[in-house]
Design an enzyme around this catalytic site. Structure first.
Site, PDB file in Angstrom:
ATOM      1  N   LYS B  76       1.068  -0.842   0.575  1.00 28.36           N
ATOM      2  CA  LYS B  76      -0.212   0.209   0.268  1.00 28.36           C
ATOM      3  C   LYS B  76       1.313   1.445  -0.192  1.00 28.36           C
ATOM      4  CE  LYS B  76      -3.851   2.459   0.788  1.00 28.36           C
ATOM      5  NZ  LYS B  76      -4.146   2.765  -0.598  1.00 28.36           N
ATOM      6  N   GLY B 103      -8.272   7.218  -0.053  1.00 24.87           N
ATOM      7  CA  GLY B 103      -7.213   9.060   0.182  1.00 24.87           C
ATOM      8  C   GLY B 103      -6.521   8.252   1.017  1.00 24.87           C
ATOM      9  N   CYS B 161      -1.936   8.779  -7.854  1.00 25.55           N
ATOM     10  CA  CYS B 161      -3.552   8.404  -7.707  1.00 25.55           C
ATOM     11  C   CYS B 161      -4.508   9.727  -7.916  1.00 25.55           C
ATOM     12  CB  CYS B 161      -2.818   8.211  -5.560  1.00 25.55           C
ATOM     13  SG  CYS B 161      -4.844   7.852  -5.293  1.00 25.55           S
ATOM     14  N   ILE B 222      -2.145   0.702 -15.725  1.00 25.50           N
ATOM     15  CA  ILE B 222      -2.443   2.258 -15.029  1.00 25.50           C
ATOM     16  C   ILE B 222      -2.896   2.071 -14.209  1.00 25.50           C
ATOM     17  CG2 ILE B 222      -3.273   2.430 -17.586  1.00 25.50           C
ATOM     18  CD1 ILE B 222      -6.366   1.683 -15.883  1.00 25.50           C
ATOM     19  N   ASN B 223      -3.130   3.341 -13.257  1.00 27.46           N
ATOM     20  CA  ASN B 223      -3.534   3.060 -12.320  1.00 27.46           C
ATOM     21  C   ASN B 223      -4.876   3.144 -12.357  1.00 27.46           C
ATOM     22  OD1 ASN B 223      -4.530   4.534  -9.171  1.00 27.46           O
ATOM     23  ND2 ASN B 223      -2.282   4.996  -9.285  1.00 27.46           N
ATOM     24  N   THR B 224      -5.944   3.675 -11.479  1.00 26.02           N
ATOM     25  CA  THR B 224      -7.401   3.697 -11.596  1.00 26.02           C
ATOM     26  C   THR B 224      -7.506   4.811 -12.436  1.00 26.02           C
ATOM     27  OG1 THR B 224      -7.781   5.044  -9.403  1.00 26.02           O
ATOM     28  CG2 THR B 224      -7.819   2.287  -9.574  1.00 26.02           C
ATOM     29  N   GLY B 274      -4.300  -3.637 -14.530  1.00 23.81           N
ATOM     30  CA  GLY B 274      -5.774  -2.963 -14.997  1.00 23.81           C
ATOM     31  C   GLY B 274      -6.599  -4.154 -15.341  1.00 23.81           C
ATOM     32  N   THR B 297      -7.721  -5.493  -8.453  1.00 22.75           N
ATOM     33  CA  THR B 297      -8.887  -5.056  -7.700  1.00 22.75           C
ATOM     34  C   THR B 297      -9.233  -7.385  -7.774  1.00 22.75           C
ATOM     35  OG1 THR B 297      -9.676  -3.660  -8.614  1.00 22.75           O
ATOM     36  CG2 THR B 297     -11.630  -4.980  -8.168  1.00 22.75           C
TER      37      THR B 297
END
Ligand code: FAD
Ligand code: FMN
Ligand code: FES
Lengths: 267, 332
Positions: B76, B103, B161, B222-224, B274, B297
């Site tokens: 994380k 966040g 992010c 990719i990030n989100t 992704g 995910t």
């Protein structure tokens, strides 16, 4: 930390015990052996190769039977995931992860009062099953008689069971909190130290229960619900505000919390 | 028997893994396809990693996934100071996807080093630390602080992010800013530096090239994708933060396209992230030009997912007579 298991679990039986309310019995030896009251499982509504709906759904362990190696889940159909689970037949399988989270902790020597509203009775039957303190009292509430779930089973635990319905169709007319208020009000100040309230139900009910227990200085533990993605502490998605302003993570630090730890104004 | 050959087992608790395991063991001892990959000077035993923010700091997953068999864990995102994160609700399910606005809640770098890292180090788990900062200076300080810590194998720099207003997104959307961050981190440590790119840009190549020129060892993407959901009954946004990052199978086609593009404009390794849920998803990324992949995910839904992805890649390569991951790539 006790083990958590991800198992393909055979459905032993599934019954609609009230409108849109189902009792699901699963063959899940590892979970049945390890679960404690208040813990939950994450159930995948679809098959492994299906990606929609994506997430598993959290459900309390309603009962655990280590001898039969089975667990029960009591749930209401509220959306797509629960509808899919409700369509499954005995003999088919569900992917189940558990047991998860921290359950109720039983302070030695204290007399428990179990307060459940609606589906909140789900984790409380398991708790009633294992309580050694036979002076414990169960207070169950619902809008109407037909929505009082598992009454017979609570009674057969041998514990005293008090009932409240909002329409008065069974037991006291009114809310569970009114029954609890009377119970706690009757106790001498000293006796209140020897009582612990365990509560699960809709948020407004738990807020009221927490408030009452606060007023009477009675220990109270609540079981919270939040949206969850993983149930394992991986995503940090299941945050609720604590009294200190920091966040609590319901899936790992909970779902059961001392009521005083929760910031009820932010729920 | 080469140590780099495919020798791993799905965690035995995983349903059905037991029977598969013995078959795989028999087949693969000694003659599987080459699964090692290099990222800068770091050699991974296989190309499947756990994506940052979806695997905690490791112990949370240990019951259901054997982390020593995974290519690497990307922990994380860590900042200098602890962060509390965003107000709830933080997650919402969408069709084939997940919106999150965590966040960047994290314990802060000192607590990470003292209370999280030892667990990973003791188990010899290949550990990549995802870092984030509000300024170039903070990224640099993080890199310098983590540089001396035993048990860290690489850094992944999160410049992408979308959740934190003070900066995250700005670094990732401007090539010059991205290069500044990348350069500062590379200067501040001896570890391989992976830069994690945001998909919320119009020209992924200019950003990828900029961080390559700044000395990055690899890019991951990719990030989100920035998104939102609205509760029509309550007439409010679902997430406490209004916007969140979309992840999961819903974003795979976008991720795949961007990996294809990035792999054709930089020479450093490209790590695909992704929506990867299965081995066939991962294989698409290798064919698009990725040298490694991250499972995100999917692990939240199915904590054993990365193990299955890895096993499936080996199965496919074996069945289709691929000797190495590089052979999977389409075209140049
Ligand atoms: C620790 C815990 C224990 C629970 N125990 C029980 C139980 O014993 N019996 C029971 O009937 N229900 C229980 N719930 C609530 C149950 O998880 C939801 O009713 C269920 O997830 C709804 O899924 P759906 O697809 O039918 O609804 P949808 O509204 O279609 O779901 C959409 C998304 O929102 C989430 N969601 C919706 N409602 C809730 C909710 N109330 N709590 C958490 N997430 C929600 C879903 O998981 C899903 O990700 C529990 C929740 C938690 C957190
Ligand atoms: C709950 C959650 C938390 C995340 N936290 C981080 C993070 O701290 N740092 C980061 O670089 N990416 C973070 N990500 C992004 C993932 O690492 C990954 O890039 C993204 O989710 C796409 O992959 P997926 O579809 O496989 O999840 C997070 C994603 C999710 C879902
Ligand atoms: S649901 Fe993922 S951390 Fe609690």
């Amino acid at each position: 930390m006790p083990g958590r298991f991800d198992i393909s679990s055979r459905i032993v039986s599934q019954k609609e015990i009230a409108p849109d309310t189902f009792l699901l019995r699963l063959y899940a030896p590892e979970i049945a052996e390890n679960a404690v009251p208040g813990q939950f499982v994450m159930v995948r509504p679809g098959l492994e190769e299906e990606r929609d709906p994506l997430l598993r759904r959290p459900f309390s362990v309603h009962r655990a039977d280590p001898d039969a190696q089975q667990i029960e889940i009591l749930y209401r159909v509220v959306g797509r995931g629960t509808r899919m689970i409700a369509r499954k037949q005995a003999g088919s399988h569900l992917q189940v992860l558990g047991p998860l989270g921290r359950g109720f902790s039983l302070p030695k020597g204290k007399i428990p009062i179990l307060v459940g509203g609606g589906l909140g009775t789900a984790p409380l039957l398991f708790l009633a099953d294992v309580l050694e303190e036979k002076r414990a009292v169960v207070v169950l509430g619902a809008v109407t008689r037909s929505q009082l779930l598992r009454l017979q089973d609570f009674s057969s635990t041998g514990l005293e069971v008090l009932v409240a319905t909002e329409d008065g169709s069974l037991g006291n007319r009114g809310l569970v909190t009114e029954v609890l208020d009377r119970l706690l009000g009757r106790l001498e100040k000293d006796a209140r130290k020897n009582v612990v309230v365990f509560s699960c139900g809709p948020m407004p009910m738990m807020r009221a229960v927490a408030g009452l227990c606060g007023n009477y200085s009675v220990e109270c533990q609540v079981s919270l619900e939040t949206a969850m993605a993983c149930g394992l502490g991986l995503c940090l998605g299941c945050a609720v505000c604590s009294d200190t302003g920091a966040f609590l993570h319901v899936c790992r630090q909970g779902p059961v919390f001392p009521a005083g730890q929760v910031d009820w104004s932010k729920i | 028997m080469s140590a780099g050959k495919a020798r791993f087992f799905l965690q035995a608790k995983w349903t059905g893994a037991r029977s598969k395991m013995s078959r795989q063991q028999q087949t693969f001892l000694g003659n599987g396809p080459e699964m090692k990959v290099s990222i800068g000077k770091l050699e991974l035993k296989n190309p499947v990693m756990l994506a940052s923010g979806t695997c905690g700091y490791g112990p949370e997953l240990a019951d259901v996934l054997d982390l020593t068999n995974i290519g690497a864990i990307v922990v994380k995102g860590i900042s200098m100071e602890p962060r509390a994160g965003n107000p709830p609700p933080r997650i919402a399910e969408t069709p084939c996807g997940l919106l999150n606005a965590i966040g960047l809640e994290n314990v802060g770098v000192e607590a990470f080093i003292s209370s999280k890292l030892p667990w990973l180090h003791e188990r010899n788990i290949t550990t990549i630390v995802n870092i984030l900062g509000n300024s170039v200076g903070e990224y640099q300080a993080l890199a310098a602080r983590l540089n001396k810590c035993p048990g860290i194998h690489a850094l992944e720099v999160n410049i992408s992010c979308p959740n934190v207003k003070e900066g995250g997104v700005a670094f990732g959307t401007d090539p010059e800013q991205a290069a500044k961050v990348a350069g500062a981190v590379v200067q501040a440590c001896d570890l391989p530096v992976i830069v994690k790119l945001s998909p919320n840009v119009s020209d992924i190549c200019s950003i990828a090239r900029a961080v390559e020129d700044a000395g990055a060892s690899a890019v991951s993407l990719i990030n989100t994708i920035l998104g939102m959901a609205i509760d029509i009954q309550k007439k409010t946004p679902v997430l406490g933060n209004v916007f969140g990052g979309l992840s999961g199978p819903a974003i795979k086609p976008v991720a795949l396209r961007m990996v294809w593009q990035a792999a054709r404009c930089v020479d450093i390794p490209v790590i695909g992230v992704g929506g990867i849920t299965s081995a066939s998803d991962a294989l698409e990324f290798f064919m698009a030009g990725a040298c490694a992949v991250q499972v995100g995910t999917a692990t939240l839904v199915d904590p054993g997912a990365a193990g299955r992805v890895l096993q499936g890649i080996v199965d496919f390569m074996q069945e289709n007579h691929y000797q190495s991951l590089k052979e999977l790539r389409i075209g140049p």
